[in-house]
Motif scaffolding. Sequence first.
Motif, PDB file in Angstrom:
ATOM      1  N   THR A   1      -6.010  -5.864   7.560  1.00 24.35           N
ATOM      2  CA  THR A   1      -5.177  -6.712   8.425  1.00 24.35           C
ATOM      3  C   THR A   1      -6.054  -7.484   9.399  1.00 24.35           C
ATOM      4  OG1 THR A   1      -3.477  -6.652  10.164  1.00 24.35           O
ATOM      5  CG2 THR A   1      -4.884  -4.745  10.029  1.00 24.35           C
TER       6      THR A   1
ATOM      7  N   ASN B   1      -1.525  -5.900   6.556  1.00 24.54           N
ATOM      8  CA  ASN B   1      -0.986  -4.531   6.522  1.00 24.54           C
ATOM      9  C   ASN B   1       0.133  -4.358   5.501  1.00 24.54           C
ATOM     10  OD1 ASN B   1      -2.321  -2.502   7.847  1.00 24.54           O
ATOM     11  ND2 ASN B   1      -1.493  -3.030   9.861  1.00 24.54           N
TER      12      ASN B   1
ATOM     13  N   ILE C   1      -5.219  -0.270   3.170  1.00 28.60           N
ATOM     14  CA  ILE C   1      -4.129  -0.071   4.133  1.00 28.60           C
ATOM     15  C   ILE C   1      -3.604   1.350   3.960  1.00 28.60           C
ATOM     16  CG2 ILE C   1      -1.774  -0.772   4.754  1.00 28.60           C
ATOM     17  CD1 ILE C   1      -2.553  -3.548   3.457  1.00 28.60           C
TER      18      ILE C   1
ATOM     19  N   THR D   1       0.742   3.182  10.647  1.00 29.18           N
ATOM     20  CA  THR D   1       0.039   1.877  10.717  1.00 29.18           C
ATOM     21  C   THR D   1      -0.869   1.721  11.946  1.00 29.18           C
ATOM     22  OG1 THR D   1       1.713   0.577  11.874  1.00 29.18           O
ATOM     23  CG2 THR D   1       1.910   0.667   9.475  1.00 29.18           C
TER      24      THR D   1
END
Length: 348
Positions: A33, A64, A89, A203
């Motif tokens: 990302t 992401n 990711i 995340t």
Amino acid sequence: MKKLVALLLCLALALTCVSALAEGQKVGVSMPTKDLQRWNQDGENMQKLLEEAGYTVDLQFASNDVQQQLNQVTNMINNGCEVIVIAAIEGSSLGSALDLAKEKGIPVIAYDRLLMESDAVSYYATFDNYKVGTVQGTYVKEALDLDNAEGPFYLEVTAGDPGDNNANFFYSGAMDVLKPYIEAGKLVVKSGQVEFSDVATPTWKTEVAQTRADSILASFYADGSSIDAWLCSNDSTALGVTNALESSYDGEWPIITGQDCDISNVKNMIAGKQSMSVFKDTRTLAAQVVKMVGQILSGEEVDVNDTETYNNNVITVPSFLCEPVFADVNNYAELLLDSGYYTADQLQ
Ligand code: BGC
């Protein structure tokens, strides 16, 4: 004489061929990302060093989004990349692309995060992730003088993304230091949230860490009682915790740990809001990976320094672990400014 000229001509031709080969070789670099500072730096460093070494680079960031990363890596394979470097990711979600790479004989290097559940991973380059956690845990232990002070001290914990194999290493490294004090009652986690699954931050997002911290503060510290330390696995989560504390906490400011030396967090260290971070010089990691790429493509032996730690549930991946370095307000200038990692202006 004629022989010498012929030999020299051959040599010149051979050298031209070799450099033409390096020029033509394409390397794919897939980053998770652009949202987090570190991956922008990693991507830029990789591109710069690979281009300097004469490679063509296909650098992609995947917002992401796992499906996007899968498509990007598949395209790299189909578009002639000869080695692919991936910071995943979600470590387990690139299976079909990795199978394709294997089928086509394209080596894959896992960059910083291990690629899981696949035998198509040739090498792994990262920092010593367990050590990052130990450095954080030891900082808390020493700052609170847990071996001598009476306590109890109040601790909360924020860890990383369950889809990132590193997150577990950071958490275990820190908790291996702190758990004995929790069990002995010297460290008290008022929220009761200690297990990885309870403290994880999907995340790694600042906002997700902030929302959880907000709810812990509202439920357990609204009476003005203090938290002595908030163990955070990295800087993006430390930022979320700091934001939550700033908006809804009245107690003494706690020790806050982090990792990455992101600009906002270094500013917070200078301002006394974050106690420490762990510096992982992305230039070092990128240089190591570029070296690996060169060694792979020229058929040389690849430098690794760990062949035991990183099992991805299918194979143990030969790894090179770079050294993480403790950073705080006392040494950040030397580590980050003198080394040219940041300019003074960036930290204003
Ligand atoms: C990296 C950390 C980073 C985190 C979030 C981890 O895989 O090792 O340096 O803070 O991802 O991007």
